[in-house]
Structures are given as structure tokens and as C-alpha cells.
Design a protein around this motif. Structure first.
Motif, mmCIF file in Angstrom:
data_model
loop_
_atom_site.group_PDB
_atom_site.id
_atom_site.type_symbol
_atom_site.label_atom_id
_atom_site.label_comp_id
_atom_site.label_asym_id
_atom_site.label_seq_id
_atom_site.Cartn_x
_atom_site.Cartn_y
_atom_site.Cartn_z
ATOM 1 N N ALA A 1 0.761 -1.156 0.034
ATOM 2 C CA ALA A 1 0.145 0.148 0.019
ATOM 3 C C ALA A 1 0.965 1.186 -0.185
ATOM 4 C CB ALA A 1 -1.056 -0.004 1.067
ATOM 5 N N TRP A 2 0.336 2.429 -0.351
ATOM 6 C CA TRP A 2 0.741 3.605 -0.367
ATOM 7 C C TRP A 2 0.459 4.450 0.712
ATOM 8 C CZ3 TRP A 2 -0.780 7.592 -4.721
ATOM 9 C CH2 TRP A 2 -0.213 8.968 -4.270
ATOM 10 N N CYS A 3 1.364 4.608 1.815
ATOM 11 C CA CYS A 3 0.889 5.216 2.871
ATOM 12 C C CYS A 3 1.781 6.478 3.367
ATOM 13 C CB CYS A 3 1.173 4.337 4.167
ATOM 14 S SG CYS A 3 0.394 2.881 4.240
ATOM 15 N N ALA A 4 2.941 6.777 2.559
ATOM 16 C CA ALA A 4 3.686 7.881 2.766
ATOM 17 C C ALA A 4 2.917 9.238 2.106
ATOM 18 C CB ALA A 4 5.176 7.899 2.205
ATOM 19 N N SER A 5 3.180 10.344 2.916
ATOM 20 C CA SER A 5 2.533 11.824 2.337
ATOM 21 C C SER A 5 3.588 12.709 2.346
ATOM 22 C CB SER A 5 1.301 11.892 3.188
ATOM 23 O OG SER A 5 0.211 11.005 2.863
ATOM 24 N N ASP A 6 3.650 13.798 1.304
ATOM 25 C CA ASP A 6 4.636 14.694 1.352
ATOM 26 C C ASP A 6 4.420 15.722 2.241
ATOM 27 O OD1 ASP A 6 2.894 16.916 0.161
ATOM 28 O OD2 ASP A 6 2.341 15.117 -1.026
ATOM 29 N N ALA A 7 5.045 16.545 2.817
ATOM 30 C CA ALA A 7 5.020 17.635 3.686
ATOM 31 C C ALA A 7 3.797 18.757 3.523
ATOM 32 C CB ALA A 7 6.097 18.738 3.627
ATOM 33 N N ILE A 8 3.479 18.895 2.321
ATOM 34 C CA ILE A 8 2.384 19.867 1.884
ATOM 35 C C ILE A 8 1.008 18.970 2.434
ATOM 36 C CG2 ILE A 8 0.905 21.079 0.180
ATOM 37 C CD1 ILE A 8 3.529 21.529 -1.072
ATOM 38 N N ASP A 9 0.822 17.895 2.086
ATOM 39 C CA ASP A 9 -0.259 17.005 2.299
ATOM 40 C C ASP A 9 -0.357 17.089 3.827
ATOM 41 O OD1 ASP A 9 -1.650 16.432 -0.243
ATOM 42 O OD2 ASP A 9 -0.448 14.637 -0.369
ATOM 43 N N LEU A 10 0.449 16.715 4.465
ATOM 44 C CA LEU A 10 0.675 16.705 5.956
ATOM 45 C C LEU A 10 0.027 17.777 6.655
ATOM 46 C CD1 LEU A 10 3.727 14.297 6.508
ATOM 47 C CD2 LEU A 10 1.277 13.529 6.671
ATOM 48 N N ALA A 11 0.830 18.937 6.179
ATOM 49 C CA ALA A 11 0.551 20.234 6.743
ATOM 50 C C ALA A 11 -0.969 20.700 6.642
ATOM 51 C CB ALA A 11 1.325 21.329 6.164
ATOM 52 N N VAL A 12 -1.415 20.535 5.531
ATOM 53 C CA VAL A 12 -3.021 20.803 5.137
ATOM 54 C C VAL A 12 -3.793 20.064 5.978
ATOM 55 C CG1 VAL A 12 -4.708 20.865 3.365
ATOM 56 C CG2 VAL A 12 -2.253 21.895 2.675
ATOM 57 N N SER A 13 -3.633 18.831 5.987
ATOM 58 C CA SER A 13 -4.458 17.813 6.861
ATOM 59 C C SER A 13 -4.563 18.302 8.208
ATOM 60 C CB SER A 13 -3.870 16.432 6.549
ATOM 61 O OG SER A 13 -4.854 15.553 7.497
ATOM 62 N N GLU A 14 -3.302 18.695 8.863
ATOM 63 C CA GLU A 14 -3.328 19.000 10.418
ATOM 64 C C GLU A 14 -4.112 20.347 10.440
ATOM 65 O OE1 GLU A 14 0.551 17.497 12.396
ATOM 66 O OE2 GLU A 14 0.958 18.747 10.775
ATOM 67 N N ILE A 15 -4.088 21.275 9.293
ATOM 68 C CA ILE A 15 -4.624 22.545 9.421
ATOM 69 C C ILE A 15 -6.286 22.382 9.507
ATOM 70 C CG2 ILE A 15 -4.724 25.032 8.624
ATOM 71 C CD1 ILE A 15 -1.800 24.632 8.277
ATOM 72 N N LEU A 16 -6.585 21.894 8.491
ATOM 73 C CA LEU A 16 -7.949 21.927 7.997
ATOM 74 C C LEU A 16 -9.014 21.136 8.623
ATOM 75 C CD1 LEU A 16 -7.630 22.672 4.073
ATOM 76 C CD2 LEU A 16 -8.057 24.221 5.934
ATOM 77 N N VAL A 17 -8.715 19.854 8.993
ATOM 78 C CA VAL A 17 -9.494 19.157 9.730
ATOM 79 C C VAL A 17 -10.329 19.649 10.809
ATOM 80 C CG1 VAL A 17 -9.708 16.783 11.020
ATOM 81 C CG2 VAL A 17 -8.236 16.929 8.875
ATOM 82 N N PHE A 18 -11.636 19.374 10.720
ATOM 83 C CA PHE A 18 -12.459 20.054 11.641
ATOM 84 C C PHE A 18 -14.101 19.354 11.740
ATOM 85 C CE2 PHE A 18 -15.973 23.313 12.939
ATOM 86 C CZ PHE A 18 -15.494 23.559 14.048
ATOM 87 N N MET A 19 -14.308 18.894 12.713
ATOM 88 C CA MET A 19 -15.566 17.956 12.749
ATOM 89 C C MET A 19 -15.685 17.194 11.629
ATOM 90 S SD MET A 19 -18.326 21.040 13.815
ATOM 91 C CE MET A 19 -19.747 20.016 13.804
ATOM 92 N N PRO A 20 -14.883 16.280 11.656
ATOM 93 C CA PRO A 20 -14.466 15.411 10.565
ATOM 94 C C PRO A 20 -15.861 14.461 10.085
ATOM 95 C CG PRO A 20 -13.164 14.697 12.177
ATOM 96 C CD PRO A 20 -13.857 15.732 12.761
ATOM 97 N N LEU A 21 -16.603 13.905 11.056
ATOM 98 C CA LEU A 21 -17.543 13.096 10.601
ATOM 99 C C LEU A 21 -18.758 14.137 9.906
ATOM 100 C CD1 LEU A 21 -19.274 10.530 10.612
ATOM 101 C CD2 LEU A 21 -20.094 11.021 12.884
ATOM 102 N N PHE A 22 -19.113 15.043 10.579
ATOM 103 C CA PHE A 22 -20.218 16.119 9.884
ATOM 104 C C PHE A 22 -19.715 16.530 8.767
ATOM 105 C CE2 PHE A 22 -21.634 20.238 9.381
ATOM 106 C CZ PHE A 22 -22.842 20.081 9.192
ATOM 107 N N SER A 23 -18.431 17.162 8.286
ATOM 108 C CA SER A 23 -17.911 17.539 7.450
ATOM 109 C C SER A 23 -17.914 16.483 6.409
ATOM 110 C CB SER A 23 -16.490 18.220 7.507
ATOM 111 O OG SER A 23 -16.147 19.156 8.447
ATOM 112 N N GLY A 24 -17.391 15.408 6.537
ATOM 113 C CA GLY A 24 -17.477 14.075 5.584
ATOM 114 C C GLY A 24 -18.805 13.802 4.803
#
Length: 281
Positions: free
Chosen positions: A84-107
């Protein structure tokens, strides 16, 4: 009110006409199409035999072909570091850390935008532009379905081949996302199917309207659809279900397939020439 059938006008983009120097069809073709119901989009018996294989093949491409392709890892269980492909680049990681909010409702909310609002807006725009031409709308709807199916088929094949881990599993917080409701989705992150669906719907409707000569309607659906698709795409990241790169590639794939397929199908069923419907009062 009567209908006049001509080749794509010079206002239309080059992919909707065979040659820019051909502004109109010969007079005898125009007259034949005006005089014979069998030659117009109003009569489905004229174009359905040509379009039915396209729609059927597109649905098979989506629903059957991915199951026939070899599974990633030869059918073995997917695992990070091996199959499987599990590694992510720095931009992906940074954006994910910043933007995630109320993930169940948002999804879950993202599906309202991508799977409901964008397709409904697109089909409504096609219907509104053809209120006096039910046959044209039926043809457009069939092409819309074929485009949708090809888009989803390509996405399904890429998801199976890439086997990218979703961000919520990467961070170990899948229990707080919609992944807790839908199991066996850990390695299906690339690329975002919701995103590609939304943008393909908007692009397909815009492309069809441009080909029909309805440029103002095409502009409206493009602007409104882009707003809805953009919000839905962003919510896929906020909902912790996709990385930024998943969404960006999904956007590009959706636009490319949505904008490209309708003109190709229209030219195929019209023997190399796309025929547009102009309303003459």
C-alpha cells in the motif's frame, strides 16, 4: 417558434466543430433536418441506436472492468510499507493538520455538495436550456450518464491500483470520521471520487451547453457549479477523508473527462459533425 439545425457556430470552442472554416452545414442538410423528424434530436429512434452502445459500454466500464483487473498486491491484504501507499509529502501533511474540523459532519456534508447538488444543478441546467426540446434533453441526459460512468470507472481503477491510505487512518483517528461507518475504505484515498464526480458533472453540463450554443447558460452553470464543487472538494479534506493531492487530481480528472467526453460522443453519433439546435422565433 421553429427550430433550425446548423453546425457549431463560430462562438463555440474548436472541440465541438470539425473545422473552424465551416460555419454552417450545406443548405440541403439544414432543410432535411428541419423537414424530417427522424433527423432531429426530438425523435429518439434516430440517435438511440447509436448512443445506447456508448451508454452501455460506459456502465460496463464502471461496474465490471475494475473487478476483472488484478488486485493490488496479488490479492494479499494491503499493508503499509509493502502493498500500500502510505507515505505523504509535507504539504499534504500540513494541510491535513490545519484544515480537519468536525470530520464526521464535514465528511457527510461533502456528499450533499458533490453527489447531490452538483449533478442536480447540472441536469437542471440542461433541462432548462431545452424546455421546448424534450428529445434534446433526453440525448443530453444519456451523454451525461455515459460521462458519469466513465469518470467513476477511471476513478475506481486508479483507487484500486494506487491503494493510498486515507489521512484519517494515517493519523489514527478514523473513529471520528465517516470511515467508521464505511469499512474496507482505508486504502482508497487516491484520488477523490466525490471530487471528480462533482467536477465531471459540472464540466459535462457546461460542455453540452456550449455545444448546444447556449453560452450564457453554460457560463452560469460553470460558475455556480464550480462554487458547489469547490466547497464539496474542500470538505473532503476537512472531513479527513482525503489528502490535498487527492482532491487536486480528482478536480483535474473530473474536468478533463467531463469536458472532453460529450463533444466526442456527439461527433461520433453525428458522423463526424456535431449538430446544434438554435431557437428561432
Amino acid at each position: 417558434e421553429r427550430h433550425s439545425y446548423n453546425n457549431i457556430s463560430n462562438r463555440s470552442p474548436p472541440w465541438c466543430r470539425r473545422a473552424a472554416e465551416t460555419p454552417a452545414a450545406p443548405a440541403f442538410i439544414i432543410k432535411a433536418m428541419e423537414d424530417s423528424a427522424l433527423e432531429t434530436p426530438h425523435n429518439h429512434r434516430q440517435w438511440m441506436p447509436q448512443l445506447a452502445p456508448v451508454v452501455s459500454g460506459s456502465l460496463l466500464f464502471w461496474l465490471v472492468l475494475p473487478k476483472l483487473l488484478p488486485a493490488r498486491g496479488g490479492g494479499a491484504a494491503l499493508a503499509c510499507g509493502t502493498t500500500a501507499w502510505c507515505a505523504s509529502d509535507a504539504i499534504d501533511l500540513a494541510v491535513s493538520e490545519i484544515l480537519v474540523f468536525m470530520p464526521l459532519f464535514s465528511g457527510l456534508l461533502s456528499h450533499v455538495f458533490t453527489m447531490v447538488a452538483c449533478p442536480v444543478l447540472s441536469l437542471h441546467a440542461l433541462r432548462a436550456a431545452n424546455l421546448d426540446s424534450a428529445g434534446t434533453f433526453r440525448q443530453d441526459s444519456a451523454i451525461f450518464v455515459a460521462t458519469f460512468a466513465v469518470n467513476m470507472g477511471v476513478n475506481r481503477i486508479v483507487k484500486d491500483a494506487s491503494a493510498r491510505q486515507r489521512p484519517c487512518y494515517y493519523w489514527g483517528r478514523e473513529g471520528a470520521t465517516e470511515a467508521s461507518l464505511f469499512h474496507s475504505q482505508e486504502f482508497r484515498s487516491f484520488y477523490s471520487g466525490d471530487t471528480s464526480l462533482a467536477w465531471a458533472a459540472v464540466a459535462a453540463a457546461t460542455s453540452l451547453l456550449v455545444c448546444r450554443g447556449c453560452n450564457e447558460a453554460a457560463r452560469r452553470v460553470a460558475v455556480r457549479g464550480a462554487a458547489l464543487a469547490g466547497v464539496g472538494s474542500l470538505l473532503r479534506i476537512v472531513g479527513d477523508m482525503h489528502w490535498l493531492t487527492d482532491v487536486l487530481v480528482g478536480t483535474l480528472a473530473g474536468i478533463a473527462i467531463g469536458a472532453g467526453m460529450p463533444p466526442l460522443i456527439l461527433r461520433a453519433i453525428n458522423d463526424g459533425d456535431y449538430v446544434t439546435l438554435e431557437h428561432v422565433v
